[in-house]
Design a protein around this motif. Structure first.
Motif, PDB file in Angstrom:
ATOM      1  N   THR C 189       0.824  -1.202   0.000  1.00 16.70           N
ATOM      2  CA  THR C 189       0.000   0.000   0.000  1.00 16.70           C
ATOM      3  C   THR C 189       0.853   1.244   0.000  1.00 16.70           C
ATOM      4  O   THR C 189       0.620   2.176  -0.768  1.00 16.70           O
ATOM      5  N   TYR C 192       3.211   1.075  -3.464  1.00 26.98           N
ATOM      6  CA  TYR C 192       2.602   0.968  -4.793  1.00 26.98           C
ATOM      7  C   TYR C 192       1.134   1.333  -4.809  1.00 26.98           C
ATOM      8  O   TYR C 192       0.484   1.209  -5.830  1.00 26.98           O
ATOM      9  N   GLY C 193       0.601   1.737  -3.680  1.00 25.70           N
ATOM     10  CA  GLY C 193      -0.781   2.194  -3.682  1.00 25.70           C
ATOM     11  C   GLY C 193      -1.804   1.100  -3.808  1.00 25.70           C
ATOM     12  O   GLY C 193      -2.881   1.311  -4.346  1.00 25.70           O
ATOM     13  N   ARG C 194      -1.481  -0.056  -3.307  1.00 25.62           N
ATOM     14  CA  ARG C 194      -2.431  -1.162  -3.434  1.00 25.62           C
ATOM     15  C   ARG C 194      -3.589  -0.973  -2.480  1.00 25.62           C
ATOM     16  O   ARG C 194      -3.398  -0.676  -1.318  1.00 25.62           O
ATOM     17  N   GLY C 195      -4.775  -1.168  -2.982  1.00 27.39           N
ATOM     18  CA  GLY C 195      -5.917  -1.137  -2.084  1.00 27.39           C
ATOM     19  C   GLY C 195      -6.509   0.238  -1.875  1.00 27.39           C
ATOM     20  O   GLY C 195      -7.577   0.381  -1.298  1.00 27.39           O
ATOM     21  N   ILE C 196      -5.812   1.264  -2.297  1.00 27.03           N
ATOM     22  CA  ILE C 196      -6.354   2.616  -2.129  1.00 27.03           C
ATOM     23  C   ILE C 196      -6.339   3.267  -3.491  1.00 27.03           C
ATOM     24  O   ILE C 196      -5.302   3.365  -4.138  1.00 27.03           O
ATOM     25  N   LYS C 197      -7.502   3.733  -3.907  1.00 24.04           N
ATOM     26  CA  LYS C 197      -7.590   4.364  -5.216  1.00 24.04           C
ATOM     27  C   LYS C 197      -7.865   5.835  -4.998  1.00 24.04           C
ATOM     28  O   LYS C 197      -8.820   6.197  -4.322  1.00 24.04           O
ATOM     29  N   ALA C 198      -7.047   6.671  -5.602  1.00 26.99           N
ATOM     30  CA  ALA C 198      -7.278   8.106  -5.424  1.00 26.99           C
ATOM     31  C   ALA C 198      -8.348   8.555  -6.395  1.00 26.99           C
ATOM     32  O   ALA C 198      -8.381   8.134  -7.544  1.00 26.99           O
ATOM     33  N   ASN C 199      -9.214   9.429  -5.954  1.00 23.67           N
ATOM     34  CA  ASN C 199     -10.185  10.023  -6.877  1.00 23.67           C
ATOM     35  C   ASN C 199      -9.474  11.087  -7.674  1.00 23.67           C
ATOM     36  O   ASN C 199      -8.754  11.902  -7.142  1.00 23.67           O
ATOM     37  N   GLN C 202      -9.751  15.305  -7.025  1.00 22.73           N
ATOM     38  CA  GLN C 202      -9.867  15.795  -5.669  1.00 22.73           C
ATOM     39  C   GLN C 202      -8.946  16.974  -5.488  1.00 22.73           C
ATOM     40  O   GLN C 202      -8.057  17.241  -6.288  1.00 22.73           O
ATOM     41  N   SER C 203      -9.197  17.715  -4.425  1.00 22.09           N
ATOM     42  CA  SER C 203      -8.280  18.805  -4.115  1.00 22.09           C
ATOM     43  C   SER C 203      -7.172  18.242  -3.242  1.00 22.09           C
ATOM     44  O   SER C 203      -7.410  17.472  -2.333  1.00 22.09           O
ATOM     45  N   LEU C 204      -5.991  18.625  -3.562  1.00 22.73           N
ATOM     46  CA  LEU C 204      -4.855  18.001  -2.883  1.00 22.73           C
ATOM     47  C   LEU C 204      -4.417  18.816  -1.694  1.00 22.73           C
ATOM     48  O   LEU C 204      -4.803  19.964  -1.529  1.00 22.73           O
ATOM     49  N   THR C 206      -5.125  18.106   1.398  1.00 19.22           N
ATOM     50  CA  THR C 206      -6.247  18.221   2.343  1.00 19.22           C
ATOM     51  C   THR C 206      -5.718  18.288   3.757  1.00 19.22           C
ATOM     52  O   THR C 206      -4.699  17.693   4.083  1.00 19.22           O
TER      53      THR C 206
END
Lengths: 202, 215, 211
Positions: C189, C192-199, C202-204, C206
């Protein structure tokens, strides 16, 4: 940093670059400016040959901001970074490569005259000089509209009738906002592009 | 006053070894045992209070025509200290190395940037893959950096909980140091330090190639 | 000599190898003797040991050759003197390198002996009888007892091992402190960002933190 205006000085006919630089330097010194070291602005351009919509990226180093590097996309975004930017870009060399003949720089003398900072530089591509640049900065003010009058007068005394009569369009959007290095870099890139076009046209 | 641990001055000079590599080992520990680990770390590490950090990390991929693997860049913003600049970090492919290499190695280049690099990265061709919030503590010992953190999902991202079941009750622990590729001792330093943390936590090399395929 | 073909060849072959090996032994003995006579002042124990080792090796190779399967049973071929005389025999002298000059009634029993002396034989028999009259019963008992003891020890070892295994399964002394699945998930995660998908819109940057 204060409001900065940059332009290219068209040298008089019949003079080469060396003579023109001497001429304008003596003009500035007559105004009472004192020499205050050297300056250098370097610009390297990158593009992504395989990406169809990729904009050109300019990487700028300005000796006035030695700990920073500036990344400016043509009609795109602008970013201020630290010195590792070129190393970062070299890691992306699979996609972003330096443009051929993309390196252009401007070197010269800095002068201080009261609150003004005047930089006269020779713009060169590689080893050959292509033009002369004049940069004027008024340090105490950060709003272009407020100090344009003074800057315009100073410019007239340095470069005569080449000085723009009113606030140039590229400084206008920021008339009421704080001046930022982004505008300075944009002006440099614009000047470099113009010089490159004239080089090609010849 | 001792500088805070993650203070990275904007370097005025380009460091001579631009080709910097990160030597690291990773592991995890159950939440219940995390406190014991923190106490042990406090004893082993430099005598500064552990630095709490909350980082919002975004992972960007750039598809590369020449290779199967995308180029990965992470953009990191500290939420605990909003005045710290954003950092973008290029991470190279992780090499597990042969058995005699003590740690995993990957090349990395970190650049501090003035504001949100999203548009810059977008213009470069990167696309935002995922983002994660890391909250935890940051320890250091000499040139080693140790982080113990818990991941959570920022409100702007969607999370696939089935893939994150086990990690919900564990902390991520990473020990790393940056050095030039010619430095032989860096990896051994990391490995020796990790031995001191046993048996509370066993930090080992993890095969990243397998993990990359589980997208 | 009249012999059957293949057996004759085998016999000749084995006799030849026996002759070779005994010649080797003879040579080493000669060298050793020469060494002792000439260099006794500078002789060291290790070099003497070397010689003994050499002799021992050669003798054992001689014995191996004799025991080898290729050798026909030598006891089937006795050496029988056909002619005895008390005169010097130059031929014999030459054959034996000057050691045996006469083959007479006195030498034959020594050189062609196949059994030990009668007195020696008798003593040997007595000794064997003494040793052999150990009651078979006693020795059998002793052997049985030894076997029982060995079996008991084996049993004990097997039981101990089974018990140890059961113990280990029931209560492990080191508590589990980490979950390897969690390690893999966390690393995948974070890296490599596994399991979380960024929209994507979005405004960055946050500011809210979800814990």
């Amino acid at each position: 940093m204060g409001v900065t205006y940059i332009c290219q000085w068209k040298q008089p006919e019949g003079q080469n670059i060396q003579q023109s630089i001497e001429q304008i330097s003596s003009c500035v010194e007559k105004l009472g400016a004192k020499k205050a070291g050297l300056f250098q602005v370097e610009c390297e351009s990158f593009n992504a040959p395989n990406a169809p919509n990729a904009k050109t990226l300019h990487l700028i180093y300005d000796s006035e901001f030695p700990a920073s590097r500036f990344a400016l996309f043509e009609e795109g975004s602008f970013l201020v970074t630290d010195v590792m930017l070129s190393a970062f870009l070299s890691k992306l060399r699979a996609v972003w490569q330096p443009k051929k003949g993309g390196k252009i720089d401007c070197k010269g003398q800095r002068y201080e005259l009261g609150d003004f900072l005047i930089k006269l530089g020779v713009v060169s591509v590689g080893a050959s000089a292509k033009g002369i640049s004049v940069e004027l900065e008024y340090a105490p003010c950060v709003y272009a509209r407020d100090c344009w009058g003074m800057m315009s007068e100073m410019l007239q005394s340095i470069i005569g009738e080449q000085a723009p009569p009113s606030l140039p369009s590229n400084l206008q959007p920021k008339g009421t906002e704080r001046f930022s290095p982004e505008l300075t870099m944009q002006q440099y890139v614009e000047m470099f592009n113009n010089i490159r076009k004239t080089v090609v046209a010849r | 006053m001792v500088e805070p641990a993650n203070y990275q001055p904007l370097s005025g000079e380009i460091p001579s070894n631009v080709n910097v590599q990160e030597y690291f080992l990773q592991g995890s520990i159950l939440d219940a045992n995390a406190d014991k680990l923190k106490q042990r770390l406090q004893g082993l590490c430099d005598n500064v209070p552990p630095e709490p950090f909350t980082d919002h990390e975004q992972i960007y991929f750039l598809k590369n025509a020449t290779s199967m693997l995308p180029i990965i860049v992470k953009a990191c913003k500290s939420l605990a200290k909003p005045s710290t600049p954003w950092q973008i970090k290029y991470v190279g492919a992780t090499e597990v190395g042969e058995h005699n290499k003590p740690t995993m190695i990957r090349s990395c280049v970190t650049v501090a940037v003035s504001n949100d690099p999203a548009q810059f990265l977008d213009n470069l061709g990167f696309s935002l893959q995922s983002e994660v919030i890391l909250k935890g503590y940051f320890y250091r010992k000499g040139r080693l950096q140790i982080t113990v953190s818990k991941i959570s999902v920022p409100p702007t991202a969607t999370c696939d909980t089935s893939k994150l079941e086990a990690s919900a009750s564990s902390h991520l622990v990473e020990v790393n140091t940056t050095a030039s590729p010619r430095d032989e001792t860096a990896g051994d330093e990391v490995k020796n330090f990790c031995q001191l943390l046993r048996p509370a936590i066993v930090l080992n090399k993890v095969d990243h190639r397998k993990l990359q395929q589980w997208q | 000599m009249t012999m059957q073909g293949p057996e004759g060849k085998a016999l000749e072959g084995s006799v030849d190898s026996l002759i070779t090996r005994s010649k080797d032994v003879q040579k080493s003995l000669q060298d050793f003797l020469h060494k002792i006579e000439q260099e006794h002042a500078t002789l060291t124990w290790p070099s003497v040991l070397d010689n003994f080792a050499l002799l021992s090796g050669q003798i054992s190779s001689l014995l191996t050759a004799m025991k080898s399967d290729k050798t026909p049973p030598l006891r089937n071929y006795p050496v029988v003197p056909l002619k005895l005389s008390q005169d010097e025999d130059p031929h014999l002298l030459r054959l034996t390198d000057g050691r045996v000059s006469v083959m007479s009634h006195a030498e034959v029993p020594d050189y062609l002996r196949t059994k030990p002396d009668p007195e020696v034989e008798l003593a040997e028999k007595q000794l064997i009888a003494e040793v052999g009259t150990q009651a078979d019963q006693i020795s059998m008992n002793q052997v049985n007892q030894f076997n029982k003891q060995c079996n008991k020890i084996l049993e004990k070892i097997k039981n101990a091992r089974a018990n140890w295994r059961a113990d280990v399964i029931q209560s492990s002394s080191t508590p589990v402190t980490h979950n390897p699945m969690a390690t893999n998930e966390l690393i995948a995660t974070v890296n490599y960002g596994r399991g979380i998908k960024a929209n994507s819109n979005q405004s960055l940057g946050t500011t809210s933190v979800v814990l």
